[in-house]
Design a protein around this motif. Structure first.
Motif, PDB file in Angstrom:
ATOM      1  N   PHE A  38       1.124  11.533  -2.906  1.00 51.78           N
ATOM      2  CA  PHE A  38       0.054  10.537  -2.889  1.00 51.78           C
ATOM      3  C   PHE A  38      -0.154   9.920  -4.270  1.00 51.78           C
ATOM      4  CE2 PHE A  38      -4.369   9.061  -2.223  1.00 51.78           C
ATOM      5  CZ  PHE A  38      -4.098   8.260  -1.138  1.00 51.78           C
ATOM      6  N   SER A  39       0.283  10.598  -5.325  1.00 54.78           N
ATOM      7  CA  SER A  39       0.150  10.037  -6.664  1.00 54.78           C
ATOM      8  C   SER A  39       0.984   8.766  -6.825  1.00 54.78           C
ATOM      9  CB  SER A  39       0.537  11.069  -7.731  1.00 54.78           C
ATOM     10  OG  SER A  39       1.932  11.299  -7.723  1.00 54.78           O
ATOM     11  N   THR A  40       1.997   8.606  -5.977  1.00 52.37           N
ATOM     12  CA  THR A  40       2.799   7.385  -6.001  1.00 52.37           C
ATOM     13  C   THR A  40       1.933   6.164  -5.734  1.00 52.37           C
ATOM     14  OG1 THR A  40       4.682   8.643  -5.178  1.00 52.37           O
ATOM     15  CG2 THR A  40       4.809   6.265  -4.976  1.00 52.37           C
ATOM     16  N   PHE A  41       1.002   6.296  -4.811  1.00 53.39           N
ATOM     17  CA  PHE A  41       0.095   5.193  -4.484  1.00 53.39           C
ATOM     18  C   PHE A  41      -0.731   4.797  -5.707  1.00 53.39           C
ATOM     19  CE2 PHE A  41      -4.151   3.869  -3.010  1.00 53.39           C
ATOM     20  CZ  PHE A  41      -3.791   2.694  -2.373  1.00 53.39           C
ATOM     21  N   PHE A  42      -1.269   5.793  -6.405  1.00 53.45           N
ATOM     22  CA  PHE A  42      -2.068   5.498  -7.592  1.00 53.45           C
ATOM     23  C   PHE A  42      -1.214   4.893  -8.706  1.00 53.45           C
ATOM     24  CE2 PHE A  42      -4.681   8.821  -5.555  1.00 53.45           C
ATOM     25  CZ  PHE A  42      -5.810   8.046  -5.346  1.00 53.45           C
ATOM     26  N   THR A  43       0.032   5.317  -8.792  1.00 58.27           N
ATOM     27  CA  THR A  43       0.940   4.752  -9.788  1.00 58.27           C
ATOM     28  C   THR A  43       1.158   3.264  -9.525  1.00 58.27           C
ATOM     29  OG1 THR A  43       2.049   6.874 -10.028  1.00 58.27           O
ATOM     30  CG2 THR A  43       3.241   4.936 -10.797  1.00 58.27           C
ATOM     31  N   ILE A  45      -0.911   1.192  -7.956  1.00 58.73           N
ATOM     32  CA  ILE A  45      -2.153   0.462  -8.227  1.00 58.73           C
ATOM     33  C   ILE A  45      -2.391   0.330  -9.730  1.00 58.73           C
ATOM     34  CG2 ILE A  45      -4.666   0.507  -7.923  1.00 58.73           C
ATOM     35  CD1 ILE A  45      -3.080  -0.137  -5.381  1.00 58.73           C
ATOM     36  N   ILE A  46      -2.302   1.414 -10.449  1.00 56.16           N
ATOM     37  CA  ILE A  46      -2.564   1.381 -11.896  1.00 56.16           C
ATOM     38  C   ILE A  46      -1.508   0.565 -12.618  1.00 56.16           C
ATOM     39  CG2 ILE A  46      -2.707   2.804 -13.970  1.00 56.16           C
ATOM     40  CD1 ILE A  46      -3.979   4.978 -12.157  1.00 56.16           C
ATOM     41  N   GLY A  47      -0.242   0.735 -12.233  1.00 56.22           N
ATOM     42  CA  GLY A  47       0.828  -0.044 -12.856  1.00 56.22           C
ATOM     43  C   GLY A  47       0.680  -1.532 -12.601  1.00 56.22           C
ATOM     44  N   SER A  57      -1.177  -5.684  -3.311  1.00 52.67           N
ATOM     45  CA  SER A  57      -1.527  -5.187  -1.986  1.00 52.67           C
ATOM     46  C   SER A  57      -0.277  -4.903  -1.154  1.00 52.67           C
ATOM     47  CB  SER A  57      -2.445  -6.166  -1.260  1.00 52.67           C
ATOM     48  OG  SER A  57      -1.821  -7.422  -1.129  1.00 52.67           O
ATOM     49  N   LYS A  58       0.730  -5.757  -1.241  1.00 54.28           N
ATOM     50  CA  LYS A  58       1.978  -5.514  -0.520  1.00 54.28           C
ATOM     51  C   LYS A  58       2.657  -4.250  -1.038  1.00 54.28           C
ATOM     52  CE  LYS A  58       3.271 -10.217   0.770  1.00 54.28           C
ATOM     53  NZ  LYS A  58       4.283 -11.266   0.604  1.00 54.28           N
ATOM     54  N   LYS A  59       2.662  -4.086  -2.346  1.00 50.98           N
ATOM     55  CA  LYS A  59       3.290  -2.900  -2.941  1.00 50.98           C
ATOM     56  C   LYS A  59       2.517  -1.634  -2.595  1.00 50.98           C
ATOM     57  CE  LYS A  59       5.292  -5.624  -6.613  1.00 50.98           C
ATOM     58  NZ  LYS A  59       5.334  -5.953  -8.017  1.00 50.98           N
ATOM     59  N   ALA A  60       1.206  -1.733  -2.540  1.00 43.03           N
ATOM     60  CA  ALA A  60       0.391  -0.579  -2.170  1.00 43.03           C
ATOM     61  C   ALA A  60       0.653  -0.189  -0.715  1.00 43.03           C
ATOM     62  CB  ALA A  60      -1.083  -0.880  -2.389  1.00 43.03           C
ATOM     63  N   ILE A  61       0.738  -1.175   0.167  1.00 34.84           N
ATOM     64  CA  ILE A  61       1.033  -0.889   1.572  1.00 34.84           C
ATOM     65  C   ILE A  61       2.419  -0.278   1.706  1.00 34.84           C
ATOM     66  CG2 ILE A  61       1.463  -1.962   3.823  1.00 34.84           C
ATOM     67  CD1 ILE A  61      -0.809  -3.951   3.084  1.00 34.84           C
ATOM     68  N   ALA A  62       3.382  -0.807   0.966  1.00 33.70           N
ATOM     69  CA  ALA A  62       4.736  -0.249   1.007  1.00 33.70           C
ATOM     70  C   ALA A  62       4.753   1.195   0.506  1.00 33.70           C
ATOM     71  CB  ALA A  62       5.675  -1.107   0.169  1.00 33.70           C
ATOM     72  N   SER A  63       3.986   1.490  -0.526  1.00 36.90           N
ATOM     73  CA  SER A  63       3.953   2.871  -1.032  1.00 36.90           C
ATOM     74  C   SER A  63       3.279   3.803  -0.027  1.00 36.90           C
ATOM     75  CB  SER A  63       3.262   2.938  -2.390  1.00 36.90           C
ATOM     76  OG  SER A  63       1.886   2.694  -2.274  1.00 36.90           O
ATOM     77  N   LEU A  64       2.259   3.322   0.676  1.00 36.11           N
ATOM     78  CA  LEU A  64       1.626   4.146   1.714  1.00 36.11           C
ATOM     79  C   LEU A  64       2.583   4.415   2.870  1.00 36.11           C
ATOM     80  CD1 LEU A  64      -1.976   2.645   1.813  1.00 36.11           C
ATOM     81  CD2 LEU A  64      -1.272   4.883   0.937  1.00 36.11           C
ATOM     82  N   ILE A  65       3.384   3.429   3.240  1.00 34.56           N
ATOM     83  CA  ILE A  65       4.389   3.630   4.288  1.00 34.56           C
ATOM     84  C   ILE A  65       5.424   4.650   3.828  1.00 34.56           C
ATOM     85  CG2 ILE A  65       6.287   2.511   5.547  1.00 34.56           C
ATOM     86  CD1 ILE A  65       4.490  -0.020   5.609  1.00 34.56           C
ATOM     87  N   MET A  66       5.826   4.553   2.572  1.00 36.70           N
ATOM     88  CA  MET A  66       6.781   5.505   2.018  1.00 36.70           C
ATOM     89  C   MET A  66       6.211   6.924   2.031  1.00 36.70           C
ATOM     90  SD  MET A  66       8.396   5.637  -1.802  1.00 36.70           S
ATOM     91  CE  MET A  66       6.827   6.078  -2.510  1.00 36.70           C
ATOM     92  N   ILE A  67       4.947   7.054   1.656  1.00 39.83           N
ATOM     93  CA  ILE A  67       4.299   8.370   1.654  1.00 39.83           C
ATOM     94  C   ILE A  67       4.195   8.909   3.076  1.00 39.83           C
ATOM     95  CG2 ILE A  67       2.104   9.536   1.223  1.00 39.83           C
ATOM     96  CD1 ILE A  67       1.749   7.541  -1.147  1.00 39.83           C
ATOM     97  N   ALA A  68       3.836   8.049   4.031  1.00 42.25           N
ATOM     98  CA  ALA A  68       3.741   8.484   5.439  1.00 42.25           C
ATOM     99  C   ALA A  68       5.101   8.959   5.942  1.00 42.25           C
ATOM    100  CB  ALA A  68       3.219   7.346   6.304  1.00 42.25           C
TER     101      ALA A  68
END
Length: 75
Positions: A38-43, A45-47, A57-68
């Motif tokens: 889940f830290s990938t998501f924060f990375t 957003i912060i990056g 927002s697209k990158k955040a959604i993509a990272s959430l899909i990757m985490i799922a």
């Protein structure tokens, strides 16, 4: 100024890695790995904010899909 920022980031990364190693000793490995994923998501957003990137927002959604996907593979 850049050198101080890099030094600060290096200290944070060392602390993160140490905390990660300690957490695996204290709790279930599955839980520790899930938190690490889940830290990938924060990375993202912060990056995105730090480097003024577009389409965060697209990158955040993509990272959430990757985490799922990683969580589903882990099950």
């Amino acid at each position: 100024k850049t050198g101080i920022l890099i030094f600060f980031i290096a200290i944070l990364i060392i602390g993160y890695r140490f905390a990660e190693a300690q957490s695996i000793k204290l709790i279930d490995v599955g839980l520790a790995v899930s938190i690490k994923r889940f830290s990938t998501f924060f990375t993202v957003i912060i990056g995105g904010e730090l480097f003024n990137e577009k389409n965060i927002s697209k990158k955040a959604i993509a990272s959430l899909i990757m985490i799922a996907g990683a969580i589903l593979i882990g099950l």
